[in-house]
Design an enzyme around this catalytic site. Structure first.
Site, short mmCIF file in Angstrom:
data_model
loop_
_atom_site.label_atom_id
_atom_site.label_comp_id
_atom_site.label_asym_id
_atom_site.label_seq_id
_atom_site.Cartn_x
_atom_site.Cartn_y
_atom_site.Cartn_z
N THR A 160 0.82 -1.22 0.00
CA THR A 160 0.00 0.00 0.00
C THR A 160 0.85 1.26 0.00
O THR A 160 0.42 2.30 -0.52
CB THR A 160 -0.97 0.02 1.20
OG1 THR A 160 -0.25 0.13 2.42
CG2 THR A 160 -1.82 -1.24 1.22
N LEU A 169 -2.62 4.84 -0.57
CA LEU A 169 -4.01 4.40 -0.49
C LEU A 169 -4.01 2.94 -0.06
O LEU A 169 -3.67 2.05 -0.84
CB LEU A 169 -4.70 4.55 -1.84
CG LEU A 169 -5.41 5.87 -2.10
CD1 LEU A 169 -6.17 5.78 -3.41
CD2 LEU A 169 -6.35 6.22 -0.97
N HIS A 170 -4.42 2.69 1.17
CA HIS A 170 -4.32 1.35 1.74
C HIS A 170 -5.50 0.46 1.32
O HIS A 170 -5.34 -0.51 0.58
CB HIS A 170 -4.26 1.44 3.26
CG HIS A 170 -3.16 2.31 3.77
ND1 HIS A 170 -1.83 1.96 3.69
CD2 HIS A 170 -3.20 3.53 4.37
CE1 HIS A 170 -1.09 2.92 4.22
NE2 HIS A 170 -1.90 3.88 4.64
N ASP A 171 -6.68 0.79 1.81
CA ASP A 171 -7.83 -0.11 1.67
C ASP A 171 -8.30 -0.34 0.23
O ASP A 171 -8.79 -1.43 -0.08
CB ASP A 171 -8.99 0.40 2.52
CG ASP A 171 -8.65 0.38 4.00
OD1 ASP A 171 -7.83 -0.47 4.42
OD2 ASP A 171 -9.19 1.21 4.75
N CYS A 229 -6.65 -1.14 -2.15
CA CYS A 229 -5.91 -2.28 -2.70
C CYS A 229 -6.73 -3.56 -2.61
O CYS A 229 -6.63 -4.44 -3.48
CB CYS A 229 -4.57 -2.45 -1.98
SG CYS A 229 -3.36 -1.16 -2.35
#
Length: 413
Positions: free
Chosen positions: A296, A342-344, A346
């Protein structure tokens, strides 16, 4: 892996690997010529015909593979581009049973604690109805308290004009531990930067773990997509371990290996908030895909990438641009990045176009006790132990494709 499928047409997510390195992953329609033997049964061959699905195209390109079954998985005996006995099918996840003229989409439940990046993930999923059937959104205390995560999820459902999707509130925090929140990243509301009015729709009555149990009982296979602490998911598995067989896959954002942590030197936020719940999930035996900080942190915004949302000029894309602009400030200051990761999203991008990502199968254990390292995901990336590999862990992505996908899907709303 999938065992005992009957003859006929099936849709799988096929993962090929050389050693521990994934080299290819894509949805594929398969005609099974005979009943598939159990994965652990050796010495029996089968022949299948594979059509990899072409994105946004109605036609398929035919490939024929001869597979042998041994105790390592389905070994590729003949590959379309030449013989290569080192290639192994390390995962063959059945996405759905499909008819000759169409493919059934994957049913998913998003478990979330919005958060700007959660909101982008939700919008992307709701903008992808051809691939993803979002049968519910459940909320958990995490980035902000439960009342705000639930309100924020309702706001995104309304923004996407998908008020048919139920939003059900879950656990306000981990069992027996104080909730740790992250307003210092996401702002007091969790969605600072979005600039939208309060939602007019209301939460669906019920309790998130009960809702998830009901959906697992009602459907043959559901993919769970946790974007926050794993409290709700662990509760389901503790109440009804028998339902693990109905979970097609868990694709989650959490943890870190080479990148360390983002809330302590070694622990990532989602795992740190409820490490006991994470330990339960990783010990479940369910097929798990992990999007850790290692991948991420490579999915970073830029002025051009944010402009790709803003320039479309819709309610959804303008809101997305505002959230991205607000959220990136923390990581730019902390890490010196040129943009914010941008983590989520992914998780959702993986469900739609899994070949954006690369990674490998690893053993993952969760540290639940240590004062210094509680919440650490202990990822055996190099195979130093003999512990069984229980998760596929991503470590790289095509960031241009990733952002193009998000802008395209949110632009459809």
């Amino acid at each position: 892996m999938v065992a005992h499928q009957t003859k006929g047409l099936h849709l799988y997510l096929i993962t090929l690997a050389r050693g521990d390195e994934q080299i290819h992953e894509a949805p594929a329609v398969i005609i099974v010529k005979e009943d598939v033997p159990p994965v652990r049964t050796s010495g029996r061959d089968m022949k299948i015909r594979v059509w990899p699905l072409q994105p946004r195209r109605s036609c398929c390109h035919k490939r024929t593979l001869d597979l042998g079954c041994d105790n390592l998985g389905w070994r590729i005996v003949m590959f379309p581009w030449g013989r290569n006995n080192s290639l192994v099918v390390i995962r063959a996840v059945s996405l759905s049973l499909c008819g000759a003229y169409g493919v059934t989409m994957r049913k998913i439940i998003i478990d979330t604690d919005p958060g700007q990046d959660d909101a982008i993930a939700i919008l992307t999923a709701l903008g992808s109805p051809e691939e993803l059937d979002v049968i519910g959104i459940t909320t958990v205390g995490g980035n902000v308290p439960l009342d705000l995560t639930t309100k924020n999820a309702l706001m995104m459902v309304e923004l996407a004009k998908r008020t048919d999707v139920p939003v059900v509130a879950g656990h306000p925090g981990p069992k027996g531990r104080r909730l740790v929140t992250a307003e210092y990243v996401h702002g007091e509301t969790g969605l600072d930067g979005v600039g939208r009015p309060d939602p007019t729709i209301t939460v669906t009555p019920g309790f998130a773990p009960d809702f998830i149990i009901e959906q697992l009982e009602a459907h043959d296979a559901v993919t769970l997509c946790p974007l926050g602490p794993l409290t709700n998911i662990a509760d389901v598995l503790e109440q009804r371990p028998d339902l693990a067989a109905k979970v097609e896959q868990i694709v989650l954002m959490g943890g870190g290996h080479f990148e360390g942590g983002n809330v302590t030197p070694v622990a990532e936020f989602n795992i740190y908030v409820d490490p006991a719940a994470a330990a339960t999930v990783f010990a479940s035996g369910i097929d798990i895909v992990v999007m850790p900080l290692d991948v991420t942190h490579k999915a970073r915004t830029s002025p051009a990438r944010i402009a790709a949302f803003r320039d479309q000029g819709t309610d959804a894309t303008l809101s997305a641009a505002g959230m991205l602009s607000f959220a990136e400030r923390f990581d730019i200051e902390r890490y010196g990045f040129e943009g914010g990761p941008l983590h989520d999203p992914c998780v959702v991008a993986y469900l739609i176009e899994p070949d954006i990502f690369t990674g490998r199968l690893c053993n993952v254990e969760i540290e639940t006790e240590s004062r210094l390292t509680r919440g650490t995901t202990v990822v055996d990336w190099w195979g130093a132990t003999k512990r069984p590999k229980n998760a596929w862990v991503a470590n790289d992505l095509d960031s241009d494709r990733f952002f193009a996908l998000l802008a395209d899907r949110i632009g459809r709303l």
